[in-house]
Design an enzyme around this catalytic site. Structure first.
Site: not given
Length: 386
Positions: A168-170, A173
């Site tokens: 999961h890449c913030p 997003g």
């Protein structure tokens, strides 16, 4: 009087999907709920490129070559397109099991494991699956009520099982999975080239100006539109942003290039799925760098299985106030009155109250008449008068 009217309200499937996601444009855009760092990514890219195109590009296009701003614009547009494609797409979310499907899976598990004595821990819910002559374990997801496919994992941030889950890449997003990994890789690759490009030509710009007017005069030089701010201060700001971005983005690109060459995911690398003590070989690798890169970056893209814009119809009953239509010969009945009261000179009895009996002998029924017709005396009443 109130009338019940049934209306059908069109509801899209994305409105009822579980998980912690945000949908826009009637379900066409799908993102995670935590989007603050994604907006920071947009700000850094747009701000740095805006300063570069506004100040340095004009000077470099005249002094060196007009191809410099053109190539920078191509890199910028490609990086923004891949970023938005990564952020706004379905990463490969697997739908959760329906109640009937979940009950059937539970029955299968109970039949396989048998009755567990009280106080003992039940065995893990795992299925064995063979891929390229190697056993791969399929784990059961207690949230989605399914056995996850190979290489899938449950994202704790988006609360969804994602096929070929990478991480999961913030910064984008969104989750990175089977359906958007290639766009994520192209984004960090193009962003690395764009960062190196801007960083290099910012230094070239300062060097060229210093050779002509001297380094100190270059620092004092101010653009015409911003007399209070040195032009070189803006250049130094761009250099600092590119310098700190360069190490992280270029390093991340090199790491994912290594993973693509091995046909491996970040999740598998962190867990050590294929490099542990058992030295289990990666069953998904073709043993060839070119084939692995072609499969990850050029293979067919599977369609989304969510059907986010599918239609669900729900009936809603609403009450509406309205009067019943009356015929041309129908009139509103008069108000209820007592048996001794009169209305327009005639004796009137309420239609709901029966006429009181005068004697034990039932009186003969009167002929029905219209409201304006006078009563006609019966023949027995005429004889009594005579």
């Amino acid at each position: 009087m109130s009338v019940m009217v049934a209306r059908k309200k069109v509801v899209r499937k994305w409105e009822k999907l579980p998980g912690r996601n945000t949908f826009c444009c009637d379900g066409r855009i799908m993102m995670a709920r935590q989007k603050g760092i994604f907006y920071l990514t947009l700000f850094l890219i747009l701000g740095t490129c805006a300063l570069f195109f506004a100040f340095e590009c004009r000077y470099l296009a005249v002094q060196l070559s007009p191809a410099i701003p053109v190539f920078a614009a191509v890199l910028f547009l490609f990086a923004m397109a891949t970023l938005l494609r990564t952020s706004f797409s379905d990463p490969g979310v697997i739908p959760r099991a329906l109640p009937d499907e979940a009950a059937f899976i539970e029955m299968e598990i109970e039949a396989t494991n048998g009755t567990v004595p009280q106080g003992q821990r039940p065995p893990p819910r795992i299925k064995n699956f063979q891929i390229n002559n190697q056993i791969v374990k399929l784990k059961y997801c207690y949230t989605c009520k399914i056995f996850r496919p190979p290489r899938a994992s449950h994202c704790s941030i988006c609360d969804n099982c994602v096929e070929r889950f990478d991480h999961h890449c913030p910064w984008v997003g969104n989750c990175v999975g089977k359906r958007n990994y290639r766009y994520f890789y192209l984004f960090i690759l193009s962003l690395s080239l764009l960062t190196i490009y801007i960083f290099t030509f910012n230094i070239v710009y300062v060097a060229l100006k210093s050779l002509k007017i001297g380094f100190l005069n270059t620092l004092k030089e101010t653009p015409g539109t911003y007399p209070s701010m040195s032009l070189t201060v803006l250049t130094v700001l761009e250099v600092l942003i590119c310098f700190f971005t360069l190490w992280s983005v270029v390093g991340l690109t090199g790491f994912h290039t290594f993973l693509v060459a091995l046909n491996q995911t970040t999740n598998e690398d962190i867990k050590g799925s294929w490099t542990g003590k058992n030295r289990v070989q990666n069953p998904y690798s073709h043993g060839n760098i070119v084939k692995n890169c072609c499969e990850v970056l050029c293979g067919p893209l599977p369609p989304s299985v969510l059907d986010r814009r599918g239609i669900l119809q729900q009936e809603e009953s609403t009450a509406q106030e309205g009067s019943c239509p009356r015929g041309p010969g129908m009139q509103e009945p008069p108000a209820t009155q007592g048996p001794g009261q009169t209305h327009e000179g005639h004796s009137v009895l309420s239609p709901q109250v029966p006429a009181p009996s005068v004697s034990d002998t039932e009186m003969p029924e009167e002929k029905q008449r219209t409201p304006g017709e006078l009563p006609v005396p019966s023949s027995d009443a005429g004889r009594a008068e005579h």
